[in-house]
Scaffold this motif. Structure first.
Motif, PDB file in Angstrom:
ATOM      1  N   HIS A  30      62.067 -67.424  56.756  1.00  0.00           N
ATOM      2  CA  HIS A  30      61.748 -66.049  56.365  1.00  0.00           C
ATOM      3  C   HIS A  30      61.457 -65.135  57.553  1.00  0.00           C
ATOM      4  O   HIS A  30      60.749 -64.149  57.409  1.00  0.00           O
ATOM      5  CB  HIS A  30      60.593 -66.003  55.359  1.00  0.00           C
ATOM      6  CG  HIS A  30      60.756 -66.954  54.220  1.00  0.00           C
ATOM      7  ND1 HIS A  30      61.782 -66.829  53.298  1.00  0.00           N
ATOM      8  CD2 HIS A  30      60.048 -68.049  53.863  1.00  0.00           C
ATOM      9  CE1 HIS A  30      61.683 -67.819  52.423  1.00  0.00           C
ATOM     10  NE2 HIS A  30      60.653 -68.562  52.742  1.00  0.00           N
ATOM     11  N   GLN A  45      53.249 -68.762  51.878  1.00  0.00           N
ATOM     12  CA  GLN A  45      53.286 -68.004  50.630  1.00  0.00           C
ATOM     13  C   GLN A  45      52.279 -68.556  49.622  1.00  0.00           C
ATOM     14  O   GLN A  45      52.107 -69.757  49.499  1.00  0.00           O
ATOM     15  CB  GLN A  45      54.700 -68.098  50.077  1.00  0.00           C
ATOM     16  CG  GLN A  45      55.031 -67.081  49.027  1.00  0.00           C
ATOM     17  CD  GLN A  45      56.496 -67.152  48.676  1.00  0.00           C
ATOM     18  OE1 GLN A  45      56.894 -68.033  47.927  1.00  0.00           O
ATOM     19  NE2 GLN A  45      57.291 -66.255  49.219  1.00  0.00           N
ATOM     20  N   SER A  47      50.772 -69.272  45.755  1.00  0.00           N
ATOM     21  CA  SER A  47      51.362 -69.735  44.499  1.00  0.00           C
ATOM     22  C   SER A  47      51.671 -68.571  43.558  1.00  0.00           C
ATOM     23  O   SER A  47      52.722 -68.538  42.912  1.00  0.00           O
ATOM     24  CB  SER A  47      50.425 -70.728  43.822  1.00  0.00           C
ATOM     25  OG  SER A  47      50.978 -71.196  42.624  1.00  0.00           O
ATOM     26  N   HIS A  49      52.465 -65.512  44.253  1.00  0.00           N
ATOM     27  CA  HIS A  49      53.661 -64.825  44.753  1.00  0.00           C
ATOM     28  C   HIS A  49      54.917 -65.611  44.387  1.00  0.00           C
ATOM     29  O   HIS A  49      55.865 -65.067  43.820  1.00  0.00           O
ATOM     30  CB  HIS A  49      53.538 -64.671  46.271  1.00  0.00           C
ATOM     31  CG  HIS A  49      54.622 -63.880  46.899  1.00  0.00           C
ATOM     32  ND1 HIS A  49      55.869 -64.417  47.176  1.00  0.00           N
ATOM     33  CD2 HIS A  49      54.662 -62.592  47.332  1.00  0.00           C
ATOM     34  CE1 HIS A  49      56.623 -63.492  47.746  1.00  0.00           C
ATOM     35  NE2 HIS A  49      55.923 -62.381  47.850  1.00  0.00           N
ATOM     36  N   SER A  50      54.917 -66.897  44.678  1.00  0.00           N
ATOM     37  CA  SER A  50      56.078 -67.746  44.406  1.00  0.00           C
ATOM     38  C   SER A  50      56.400 -67.804  42.914  1.00  0.00           C
ATOM     39  O   SER A  50      57.564 -67.699  42.511  1.00  0.00           O
ATOM     40  CB  SER A  50      55.820 -69.150  44.946  1.00  0.00           C
ATOM     41  OG  SER A  50      56.902 -69.993  44.668  1.00  0.00           O
ATOM     42  N   SER A  51      55.372 -67.959  42.064  1.00  0.00           N
ATOM     43  CA  SER A  51      55.591 -68.036  40.620  1.00  0.00           C
ATOM     44  C   SER A  51      56.162 -66.734  40.074  1.00  0.00           C
ATOM     45  O   SER A  51      57.066 -66.739  39.234  1.00  0.00           O
ATOM     46  CB  SER A  51      54.283 -68.357  39.898  1.00  0.00           C
ATOM     47  OG  SER A  51      53.830 -69.635  40.249  1.00  0.00           O
ATOM     48  N   THR A  54      59.837 -66.380  41.127  1.00  0.00           N
ATOM     49  CA  THR A  54      60.680 -67.296  40.348  1.00  0.00           C
ATOM     50  C   THR A  54      60.887 -66.770  38.931  1.00  0.00           C
ATOM     51  O   THR A  54      62.023 -66.723  38.429  1.00  0.00           O
ATOM     52  CB  THR A  54      60.070 -68.702  40.311  1.00  0.00           C
ATOM     53  OG1 THR A  54      60.001 -69.208  41.655  1.00  0.00           O
ATOM     54  CG2 THR A  54      60.900 -69.652  39.457  1.00  0.00           C
ATOM     55  N   ARG A  72      67.911 -64.554  46.263  1.00  0.00           N
ATOM     56  CA  ARG A  72      66.549 -64.789  46.748  1.00  0.00           C
ATOM     57  C   ARG A  72      66.646 -65.406  48.131  1.00  0.00           C
ATOM     58  O   ARG A  72      67.538 -66.207  48.399  1.00  0.00           O
ATOM     59  CB  ARG A  72      65.880 -65.739  45.753  1.00  0.00           C
ATOM     60  CG  ARG A  72      64.496 -66.114  46.052  1.00  0.00           C
ATOM     61  CD  ARG A  72      63.954 -66.995  44.941  1.00  0.00           C
ATOM     62  NE  ARG A  72      62.619 -67.405  45.325  1.00  0.00           N
ATOM     63  CZ  ARG A  72      61.742 -67.906  44.507  1.00  0.00           C
ATOM     64  NH1 ARG A  72      62.052 -68.077  43.233  1.00  0.00           N
ATOM     65  NH2 ARG A  72      60.559 -68.236  44.924  1.00  0.00           N
ATOM     66  N   GLU A  73      65.717 -65.023  49.014  1.00  0.00           N
ATOM     67  CA  GLU A  73      65.669 -65.582  50.361  1.00  0.00           C
ATOM     68  C   GLU A  73      66.951 -65.329  51.150  1.00  0.00           C
ATOM     69  O   GLU A  73      67.447 -66.180  51.866  1.00  0.00           O
ATOM     70  CB  GLU A  73      65.324 -67.069  50.323  1.00  0.00           C
ATOM     71  CG  GLU A  73      63.983 -67.342  49.673  1.00  0.00           C
ATOM     72  CD  GLU A  73      63.624 -68.802  49.579  1.00  0.00           C
ATOM     73  OE1 GLU A  73      64.437 -69.668  49.969  1.00  0.00           O
ATOM     74  OE2 GLU A  73      62.513 -69.093  49.116  1.00  0.00           O
ATOM     75  N   ASP A  87      62.062 -60.204  48.769  1.00  0.00           N
ATOM     76  CA  ASP A  87      61.816 -61.330  47.874  1.00  0.00           C
ATOM     77  C   ASP A  87      63.008 -61.550  46.950  1.00  0.00           C
ATOM     78  O   ASP A  87      63.405 -62.691  46.706  1.00  0.00           O
ATOM     79  CB  ASP A  87      60.542 -61.098  47.063  1.00  0.00           C
ATOM     80  CG  ASP A  87      59.307 -61.186  47.952  1.00  0.00           C
ATOM     81  OD1 ASP A  87      59.146 -62.219  48.620  1.00  0.00           O
ATOM     82  OD2 ASP A  87      58.527 -60.227  47.985  1.00  0.00           O
TER      83      ASP A  87
END
Length: 193
Positions: A30, A45, A47, A49-51, A54, A72-73, A87
């Motif tokens: 990143h 990151q 959790s 943010h990641s959730s 997704t 993504r990414e 993101d």
């Protein structure tokens, strides 16, 4: 003070170029490039943010029409010295297995989920950079007491600046870049009604 590793030193006096990112396997995941300077996403990151990213990816993939992909990414090469990694982004570019970046004209929407360490960049630097590059839509997602709040911007073509198009809590319904309807509370674990 320890010396910087050799890979962190710019290969030229004027700084890094967008294509240099593809040749930096030692750089943390990143890593972005802003005006010739490397920017690292630190700390790791969270959790939440990641959730959220997704869940939003899945929701947008379910609603995207044919010819629109959710990525993504992936970075966007805004100019010779700037490559940002949002993101999420929505693109109309055809799939290419070895692609490492998109051009601004291939991107319809950029989404940034604000974290404490990225707040200034997401709210100001990236807002300006994406607009100047001509990306039509930008969403900046903030946390408000554990719930996502989406600040939506649309590009004003003549000024190459974003105009606010709404702040959404609970639900988001937008006609552009395609018909989108989101239950924002359902995107956060433990908040769905």
């Amino acid at each position: 003070m320890k010396a910087l590793p050799g890979w962190m030193l710019p290969p030229r006096p004027e700084g890094w170029l967008a294509e240099d990112l593809d040749d930096l396997p030692e750089a943390p995941r990143h890593t972005e490039l802003i005006d010739g300077a490397l920017v690292f996403r630190l700390p790791p990151q969270r959790s939440r943010h990641s959730s959220l990213v997704t869940a939003l990816t899945v929701a947008l993939m379910e609603q995207a029409p044919d010819g629109v992909e959710v990525a993504r990414e992936m970075t966007i090469r805004l100019d010779a010295k700037t490559r940002l990694e949002p993101d999420l982004l929505l693109t109309t570019a055809p799939y290419q297995a070895d692609r490492t970046w998109f051009a601004p004209e291939e991107v319809q929407l950029v989404i940034e989920v604000v974290s404490p360490e990225s707040a200034h960049r997401d709210r100001t630097v990236k807002l300006r950079k994406y607009a100047e590059a001509g990306i039509p839509h930008y969403w900046c997602i903030e946390d408000e007491d554990g719930a996502p709040v989406v600040h939506v911007y649309e590009l004003d073509g003549p000024t190459r600046a974003y105009a606010p198009a709404g702040i959404f809590r609970g639900t988001l319904t937008r006609p552009v870049p395609f018909a989108i309807a989101l239950d924002l509370d359902a995107l956060t674990p433990g908040r769905a009604a």
